[in-house]
Design a protein around this motif. Structure first.
Motif, mmCIF file in Angstrom:
data_model
loop_
_atom_site.group_PDB
_atom_site.id
_atom_site.type_symbol
_atom_site.label_atom_id
_atom_site.label_comp_id
_atom_site.label_asym_id
_atom_site.label_seq_id
_atom_site.Cartn_x
_atom_site.Cartn_y
_atom_site.Cartn_z
ATOM 1 N N UNK A 1 0.630 -1.223 0.055
ATOM 2 C CA UNK A 1 0.028 0.083 0.247
ATOM 3 C C UNK A 1 0.952 1.292 0.053
ATOM 4 N N UNK A 2 1.960 1.262 0.918
ATOM 5 C CA UNK A 2 2.811 2.360 0.610
ATOM 6 C C UNK A 2 3.383 2.645 -0.684
ATOM 7 N N UNK A 3 3.850 1.283 -1.264
ATOM 8 C CA UNK A 3 4.357 1.896 -2.734
ATOM 9 C C UNK A 3 3.630 2.167 -3.486
ATOM 10 N N UNK A 4 2.129 1.634 -3.494
ATOM 11 C CA UNK A 4 1.397 2.103 -4.431
ATOM 12 C C UNK A 4 0.782 3.618 -4.234
ATOM 13 N N UNK A 5 0.770 4.102 -2.941
ATOM 14 C CA UNK A 5 0.132 5.323 -2.361
ATOM 15 C C UNK A 5 1.216 6.402 -2.627
ATOM 16 N N UNK A 6 2.604 6.344 -3.069
ATOM 17 C CA UNK A 6 3.292 7.131 -3.089
ATOM 18 C C UNK A 6 3.076 8.368 -4.135
ATOM 19 N N UNK A 7 3.069 9.745 -3.938
ATOM 20 C CA UNK A 7 2.846 10.495 -4.773
ATOM 21 C C UNK A 7 3.740 10.793 -5.754
ATOM 22 N N UNK A 8 3.711 11.493 -6.962
ATOM 23 C CA UNK A 8 4.851 11.665 -8.071
ATOM 24 C C UNK A 8 5.995 12.233 -7.478
ATOM 25 N N UNK A 9 5.862 12.948 -6.224
ATOM 26 C CA UNK A 9 7.201 13.826 -6.034
ATOM 27 C C UNK A 9 7.770 13.214 -4.895
ATOM 28 N N UNK A 10 7.603 11.978 -4.772
ATOM 29 C CA UNK A 10 8.321 11.146 -3.644
ATOM 30 C C UNK A 10 9.862 10.826 -3.944
ATOM 31 N N UNK A 11 10.889 10.976 -3.068
ATOM 32 C CA UNK A 11 12.287 10.962 -3.583
ATOM 33 C C UNK A 11 12.495 9.503 -3.950
ATOM 34 N N UNK A 12 13.273 9.307 -4.910
ATOM 35 C CA UNK A 12 13.794 7.968 -5.606
ATOM 36 C C UNK A 12 14.217 7.102 -4.170
ATOM 37 N N UNK A 13 15.050 7.778 -3.254
ATOM 38 C CA UNK A 13 15.776 6.922 -2.169
ATOM 39 C C UNK A 13 14.725 6.375 -1.254
ATOM 40 N N UNK A 14 13.610 7.010 -1.137
ATOM 41 C CA UNK A 14 12.320 6.378 -0.303
ATOM 42 C C UNK A 14 11.738 5.128 -1.263
ATOM 43 N N UNK A 15 11.578 5.553 -2.495
ATOM 44 C CA UNK A 15 11.035 4.462 -3.431
ATOM 45 C C UNK A 15 11.895 3.318 -3.284
ATOM 46 N N UNK A 16 13.015 3.458 -3.622
ATOM 47 C CA UNK A 16 14.057 2.182 -3.575
ATOM 48 C C UNK A 16 13.988 1.558 -2.344
ATOM 49 N N UNK A 17 14.125 2.411 -1.190
ATOM 50 C CA UNK A 17 13.884 1.580 0.249
ATOM 51 C C UNK A 17 12.808 0.909 0.188
ATOM 52 N N UNK A 18 11.744 1.440 -0.155
ATOM 53 C CA UNK A 18 10.674 0.771 0.230
ATOM 54 C C UNK A 18 10.398 -0.577 -0.697
ATOM 55 N N UNK A 19 10.752 -0.498 -2.044
ATOM 56 C CA UNK A 19 11.101 -1.726 -2.790
ATOM 57 C C UNK A 19 11.921 -2.798 -2.217
ATOM 58 N N UNK A 20 12.762 -2.373 -1.903
ATOM 59 C CA UNK A 20 13.951 -3.146 -0.976
ATOM 60 C C UNK A 20 13.017 -4.147 0.007
ATOM 61 N N UNK A 21 12.546 -3.312 1.015
ATOM 62 C CA UNK A 21 11.879 -3.850 2.153
ATOM 63 C C UNK A 21 10.937 -4.695 1.758
ATOM 64 N N UNK A 22 10.145 -4.481 0.572
ATOM 65 C CA UNK A 22 9.040 -5.146 -0.058
ATOM 66 C C UNK A 22 9.587 -6.597 -0.480
ATOM 67 N N UNK A 23 10.708 -6.418 -1.059
ATOM 68 C CA UNK A 23 11.268 -7.612 -1.713
ATOM 69 C C UNK A 23 11.944 -8.590 -0.632
ATOM 70 N N UNK A 24 12.361 -7.868 0.398
ATOM 71 C CA UNK A 24 12.975 -8.829 1.714
ATOM 72 C C UNK A 24 11.606 -9.386 2.206
ATOM 73 N N UNK A 25 10.500 -8.929 2.303
ATOM 74 C CA UNK A 25 9.413 -9.426 2.786
ATOM 75 C C UNK A 25 8.963 -10.496 2.058
#
Length: 130
Positions: A64-88
């Motif tokens: 839900x966090x990944x899908x709900x990020x607005x367009x101005x979200x920093x790339x580092x935050x998106x990358x970190x969240x994707x890595x957390x999702x991959x780990x889960x």
């Protein structure tokens, strides 16, 4: 005959006195291993990670966090969240027994496809992931 019998008894007694301490120490060294094996045999298997329900809830939350990020979200935050999702996803795969290659593939289209494949495999196994 009495002398020969006495010598035999003394010889047996001598052998017992010499060998008994060695045998007792050998047994004493083996007892901890035996106790450990008995405890292992009667112990209930412990899960390796968190409960699968918790992993599934975390997967849904992070998705839900990944899908709900607005367009101005920093790339580092998106990358970190994707890595957390991959780990889960990796934890869920390990617990359910789904093969995956999330750790091997670099960021990009191949990893996105593998992520989708893993999500579908987990759904087939009964894990409710988005």
């Amino acid at each position: 005959m009495t002398g020969a019998g006495g010598v035999l008894v003394n010889l047996i007694l001598f052998a017992v006195v010499c060998i008994a301490p060695t045998v007792l120490f050998w047994c004493a060294l083996r007892v901890p291993k035996l106790v450990h094996r008995i405890r292992e045999k009667h112990a209930k298997p412990q899960p390796e990670g968190p409960p699968i329900e918790r992993v599934a809830a975390d997967l849904r939350r992070v998705h839900r966090l990944l899908a709900g990020y607005p367009s101005g979200t920093p790339a580092a935050r998106r990358l970190g969240t994707r890595q957390a999702y991959d780990e889960l996803l990796t934890q869920a795969c390990r617990q359910v027994g789904v093969p995956h290659r999330l750790g091997e593939l670099p960021e990009g289209m191949d990893r996105e496809i593998e992520r989708l494949r893993v999500e579908e495999s987990l759904r087939e196994r009964g894990l409710a992931v988005p």
